[in-house]
Design an enzyme around this catalytic site. Structure first.
Site, mmCIF file in Angstrom:
data_model
loop_
_atom_site.group_PDB
_atom_site.id
_atom_site.type_symbol
_atom_site.label_atom_id
_atom_site.label_comp_id
_atom_site.label_asym_id
_atom_site.label_seq_id
_atom_site.Cartn_x
_atom_site.Cartn_y
_atom_site.Cartn_z
ATOM 1 N N GLU A 201 -11.837 39.704 15.908
ATOM 2 C CA GLU A 201 -12.162 38.726 17.124
ATOM 3 C C GLU A 201 -11.843 39.233 18.439
ATOM 4 O OE1 GLU A 201 -10.738 35.022 15.734
ATOM 5 O OE2 GLU A 201 -12.586 34.553 14.668
ATOM 6 N N GLU B 99 -16.155 34.986 8.812
ATOM 7 C CA GLU B 99 -15.029 34.152 8.528
ATOM 8 C C GLU B 99 -15.546 32.617 8.705
ATOM 9 O OE1 GLU B 99 -11.595 34.002 10.827
ATOM 10 O OE2 GLU B 99 -11.615 36.377 10.730
HETATM 11 C C1 GAL Z 1 -9.770 33.387 13.386
HETATM 12 C C2 GAL Z 1 -8.943 34.475 12.932
HETATM 13 C C3 GAL Z 1 -8.337 34.578 11.787
HETATM 14 C C4 GAL Z 1 -7.566 33.159 11.382
HETATM 15 C C5 GAL Z 1 -8.614 32.199 11.508
HETATM 16 C C6 GAL Z 1 -8.063 30.825 11.374
HETATM 17 O O1 GAL Z 1 -9.730 33.141 14.634
HETATM 18 O O2 GAL Z 1 -9.955 35.670 13.005
HETATM 19 O O3 GAL Z 1 -7.383 35.710 11.421
HETATM 20 O O4 GAL Z 1 -6.612 33.257 12.459
HETATM 21 O O5 GAL Z 1 -9.193 32.176 12.975
HETATM 22 O O6 GAL Z 1 -9.111 29.844 11.495
#
Ligand code: GAL
Length: 685
Positions: free
Chosen positions: A168, A326
C-alpha cells in the site's frame, strides 16, 4: 493505458485446482501470511488449515525486513526459506513481498533524516510502520539492496508465483514535507518546467508577491499563514504520487532483471477516502492490478461503495481481471467502532468483487495476530480457532470459489463509463474554492449509485481512457481539464455518444488557472450553455427544480444562473439564488447529445436524469431483478455468468435461467435468491 496483463504463475501441483477452471486458473484464495509472528510448530498447523479452507495463494514477507536483515550486515533468510518450502510442499503458491514496506529500527536510528514529516513539520517516528520518506536516497539504497537479495535468493523458488512490491505505497507516508522531499520537489519542478519563467507563470506567482528568483527558494506547501498557492499544492500532490512511483519503478527494475517472467503487482487502495496516489499513472509499470478494499461500518450502503471501488479497479486494469489482495473477513481494527460482519456478508462482499472482475479473493490476514496494533483485526483463522462461525464461513467461501473457478479470465462489458480522476480529486477539493462542501468522490459515487440501483454495468475509467465503445460517459465534477480531454468528450459525443457533465467542470486548466469567459469554461461549447457566476448553496440549503419531463427535483450544494446558448432546457430553478435560470440542459452535437447538470441532485433526481440519458442511448439493465438484488454479468468466449447478489432481508429473484454454479442445479427463470444470498448462473451467450 498500455498495460499488458500477466497473471499469477500457478506452480504445478497448486492446491485447490479444479478440472473446469478458466483462463486465469483457479480463483486465488488466501491472505497475508505473517509466520514470523508465530513459532514454527504453528506453521504446520497453518498449512494444514490452509488446505482445509482451500487456500491456494498467500502473501508472505510484507513486514519482514527487520527479521530478514537484523543488522546492516547480517541476513537471515533461512526461516523464510523454510516457510516457502513448506507452503510449496502443501501446494500453496506465494505472492512474495519485497519486504520494503517498513524499515527496521537500526536504519531509522542511523538515518533519522529519512523519516517522513507531516505538513505541520512533525517528524513521524519509528514505532509504527512505513517510517520512510519517498524522497530519501538512503531508504532507496537500503530497500533496493533488500529487493536485490530477495530476488537473487527466490528467483527460482518453485513457490514464487508473483511479486508484491512494498505494501500500500503511500498509505501513511503519501505526503512528506521533509527537507529531503523539498529537494526532491525542486528537482521534479525543474524537470517539469525547465526554466523559472515558465515555472513562475504556471504557479501565477505575481499573486501575493510569491515570485521565485531561484529554485532553492521553493518549498513544499508547508503550513503557511494563509492559503498556500493552489498550483503549488496541486504540483506537490503530483510530485508526491510520482515520488512513490519512483520507488515502485526502482523495485520493479530489480525484480524484472532477476525474474523477467514473474508477474509484479503492488496493492492499490482504491477505496473511500484514499487519494494520495494517481493510480492511472502507475498501471503501466505493473503486470497485474490488485486492490485492497475495506468497508466503512458507518455506511449503510457500503456494498455500493464496494461495487464502485471494484469497478474502478477494473477500469484501472483496462477491463482485465484483477486481484482483491486484501479485505476483511469481519471487523477491522482502525475505525471508531469495529463492527463484525453478519454471517452472510463475507460471502456477498467477496462474490461481489468476483462479479466485478476479481479473480482473487484475499484477506488481511491468514491468522489473527495475538499481539501488536492489529490484534483485534479479523482474519481467516480467528483467535477462537476453528471452532468458530467465522472459520466455517471462510471454509465455505473457499469451497464456493472452487465451484466458481471456470469464471476466472472472463470479463465484464459495460456501455457506460464514469471518468474518475485523481488529479481532479486533488484539484476540485483544494481550499479557497467557492464551496468547501464539494466532495469529488462522493459526487461520482452518487451518480454511480443511481446506475447501480438500475443494475446498469459501469466502467470507472481514468482520464485519457479510450472512450470508444461506450454509449454513455459521465464526467462528474471534471474540474480541471486539458484541451485533449475536452476534445475527446467532444468527439465521443459527435460520434453518437451521450455525455453528461456536472457542475464545477471544465473550470481550470492543468495549472489550475481559470478558463476565462464564463462557466463551465472549457465545456461551454460542448454543452451549449454559459453562466456568469457560481451561486453555491449553504449546508442545509435546498433548491427546487422543475422540468417538463423530469418533474420536480431537488438540488443542494451548488447552483448557477445557466443560460443556454444552443442547448434545450430540461429543468429550471424555481427558487433559490438561481431561480428562473436553467438548471439541467441538453445540447445536440453531431450524432450525440451533451447533458449538463448544474446542481447536486438527490437520489431521486439523479435517477430521473440517469434514466433519461440511458433511454437516449438505449442502454438498459441486461437482466431484470427485484429491488436490492445486484446483477452483474461476466462473459467468456461462449458463456456468460450471471451473478445475482441479494442485499435485502427478503427473498429476491433474477429474471435469468441457467446452471447454478454454487449448487450445480439447473434452474429455470426466474431464479429465487434467498435473503442475503448469492446465485451464480452459467448460461450460453
Ligand atoms: C491495510 C494493510 C494491512 C493491514 C490492513 C488492516 O491497510 O495493508 O497490512 O494493516 O490494512 O485493515
Amino acid at each position: 493505458m498500455q498495460m499488458t496483463q500477466r497473471w499469477i504463475r500457478w506452480p504445478a501441483g497448486t492446491h485447490n485446482r479444479t478440472p473446469t477452471e478458466g483462463r486465469n486458473g483457479p480463483i486465488a484464495f488466501g491472505g497475508d501470511y505473517n509466520p514470523e509472528q508465530w513459532s514454527e510448530d504453528v506453521w504446520q498447523d497453518d498449512v494444514r488449515l490452509m488446505q482445509e479452507a482451500g487456500v491456494n495463494l498467500v502473501t508472505v514477507g510484507v513486514f519482514s525486513w527487520a527479521r530478514l536483515q537484523p543488522t546492516p550486515d547480517t541476513w537471515e533468510f533461512e526461516w523464510l526459506d523454510r516457510v516457502l518450502d513448506l507452503l510449496h510442499e502443501h501446494g500453496i503458491a506465494v505472492d512474495l513481498a519485497t519486504a520494503t514496506a517498513s524499515p527496521p529500527a537500526w536504519l531509522t536510528t542511523a538515518h533519522p533524516e529519512m523519516l517522513p514529516v507531516d505538513r505541520l513539520g512533525t517528524v513521524l517516528h519509528q514505532g509504527g510502520r512505513q517510517a520512510w520518506s519517498p524522497s530519501s536516497v538512503v531508504y532507496r539504497e537500503h530497500s533496493l539492496r533488500l529487493v536485490e537479495k530477495m530476488a537473487e535468493r527466490y528467483a527460482s523458488h518453485p513457490a514464487l508465483s508473483m511479486w508484491h512490491v512494498s505494501n500500500e505505497l503511500g498509505c501513511h507516508n503519501g505526503r512528506c514535507y521533509s527537507e529531503l522531499s523539498a529537494q526532491g520537489f525542486r528537482r521534479w519542478l525543474r524537470e517539469r518546467y525547465t526554466d523559472l519563467d515558465t515555472f513562475n507563470r504556471a504557479w501565477a506567482t505575481d499573486f501575493w508577491s510569491q515570485h521565485y528568483g531561484t529554485w532553492e527558494e521553493i518549498e513544499p506547501p508547508r503550513i503557511a499563514p494563509s492559503f498556500s498557492n493552489p498550483t503549488q499544492q496541486l504540483d506537490f500532490a503530483r510530485f508526491s504520487s510520482d515520488a512513490l512511483r519512483d520507488q515502485l519503478r526502482a523495485e520493479v527494475e530489480v525484480l524484472r532483471r532477476h525474474t523477467p517472467d514473474v508477474p509484479i503487482t503492488t496493492n492499490f487502495m482504491v477505496m473511500g477516502h484514499f487519494k494520495e496516489v494517481d493510480y492511472g499513472t502507475w498501471v503501466d509499470d505493473l503486470d497485474l492490478v490488485s486492490n485492497d478494499h475495506y468497508m466503512m461500518a458507518h455506511d449503510p450502503e457500503a456494498h455500493v461503495e464496494l461495487a464502485f471501488s471494484a469497478d474502478h479497479t477494473r477500469g484501472l486494469a483496462g477491463g482485465q481481471p484483477w486481484m482483491l489482495l486484501e479485505s476483511s473477513t469481519s471487523a477491522v481494527s482502525w475505525q471508531p467502532v469495529n463492527t463484525a460482519k453478519p454471517v452472510s456478508q463475507l460471502r456477498r462482499n467477496s462474490l461481489t468483487h468476483v462479479a466485478r472482475g476479481a479473480d482473487a479473493v484475499c484477506f488481511f490476514q491468514w491468522r489473527a495476530s495475538a499481539a501488536g496494533a492489529e490484534k483485534y483485526h479479523s482474519a481467516m483463522l480467528p483467535h477462537a480457532g476453528t471452532d468458530s462461525g467465522l472459520w466455517r464461513s471462510v471454509v465455505e467461501l473457499g469451497a464456493d470459489l472452487q465451484r466458481l473457478a471456470e469464471v476466472s479470465g472472463s470479463t465484464v462489458d459495460s456501455s457506460v463509463a464514469i471518468i474518475v480522476d485523481y488529479e481532479n480529486w486533488w484539484a476540485a477539493e483544494l481550499d479557497a474554492h467557492p464551496s468547501s462542501l464539494l466532495a469529488y468522490r462522493q459526487t461520482a459515487e452518487g451518480w454511480y449509485r443511481s446506475l447501480w440501483d438500475a443494475n446498469i454495468p459501469v466502467d470507472i475509467v481514468p482520464r485519457g481512457a479510450d472512450l470508444t465503445g461506450y454509449r454513455v460517459v459521465l464526467a462528474p465534477m471534471l474540474y480541471l481539464v486539458r484541451d485533449a480531454d475536452v476534445a475527446a468528450l467532444d468527439s465521443f459525443t459527435r460520434a453518437g455518444g451521450q455525455v453528461l457533465v456536472t457542475y464545477f467542470s471544465g473550470i481550470a486548466d492543468e495549472n489550475d488557472h481559470i478558463r476565462l469567459g464564463g462557466y463551465p469554461g472549457a465545456f461551454r461549447d460542448l454543452l451549449g450553455v454559459r453562466s456568469d457566476e457560481f451561486r453555491p448553496l449553504l449546508g442545509e440549503q435546498q433548491v427546487a427544480l422543475e422540468g417538463a419531463s423530469l418533474g420536480a427535483l431537488t438540488g443542494t450544494l451548488w447552483s448557477e444562473p445557466v443560460v443556454p446558448t444552443d442547448a434545450i432546457v430540461l429543468a429550471t430553478y424555481t427558487d433559490g439564488p438561481s431561480a428562473g435560470f436553467a438548471a439541467i440542459t441538453r445540447a445536440a452535437r453531431g450524432e450525440g447529445k451533451a447533458w449538463y447538470v448544474s446542481t447536486e441532485l438527490d437520489a431521486i433526481g439523479r435517477r430521473a436524469v440517469v434514466d433519461a440519458v440511458c433511454a437516449a442511448a438505449r442502454v438498459t439493465a441486461p437482466i431484470g431483478a427485484t429491488a436490492g438484488v445486484e446483477v452483474v454479468v461476466r462473459r467468456s468466449a461462449d458463456v456468460e455468468y450471471v451473478f445475482a447478489i441479494n442485499h435485502t432481508p427478503q427473498e429476491g429473484s433474477v429474471a435469468a435461467a441457467g446452471t447454478d454454479l454454487l449448487t450445480g442445479q439447473v434452474r429455470p427463470a426466474p431464479v429465487l435468491i434467498p435473503a442475503g444470498g448469492v446465485v451464480v448462473l452459467r448460461r450460453p451467450q
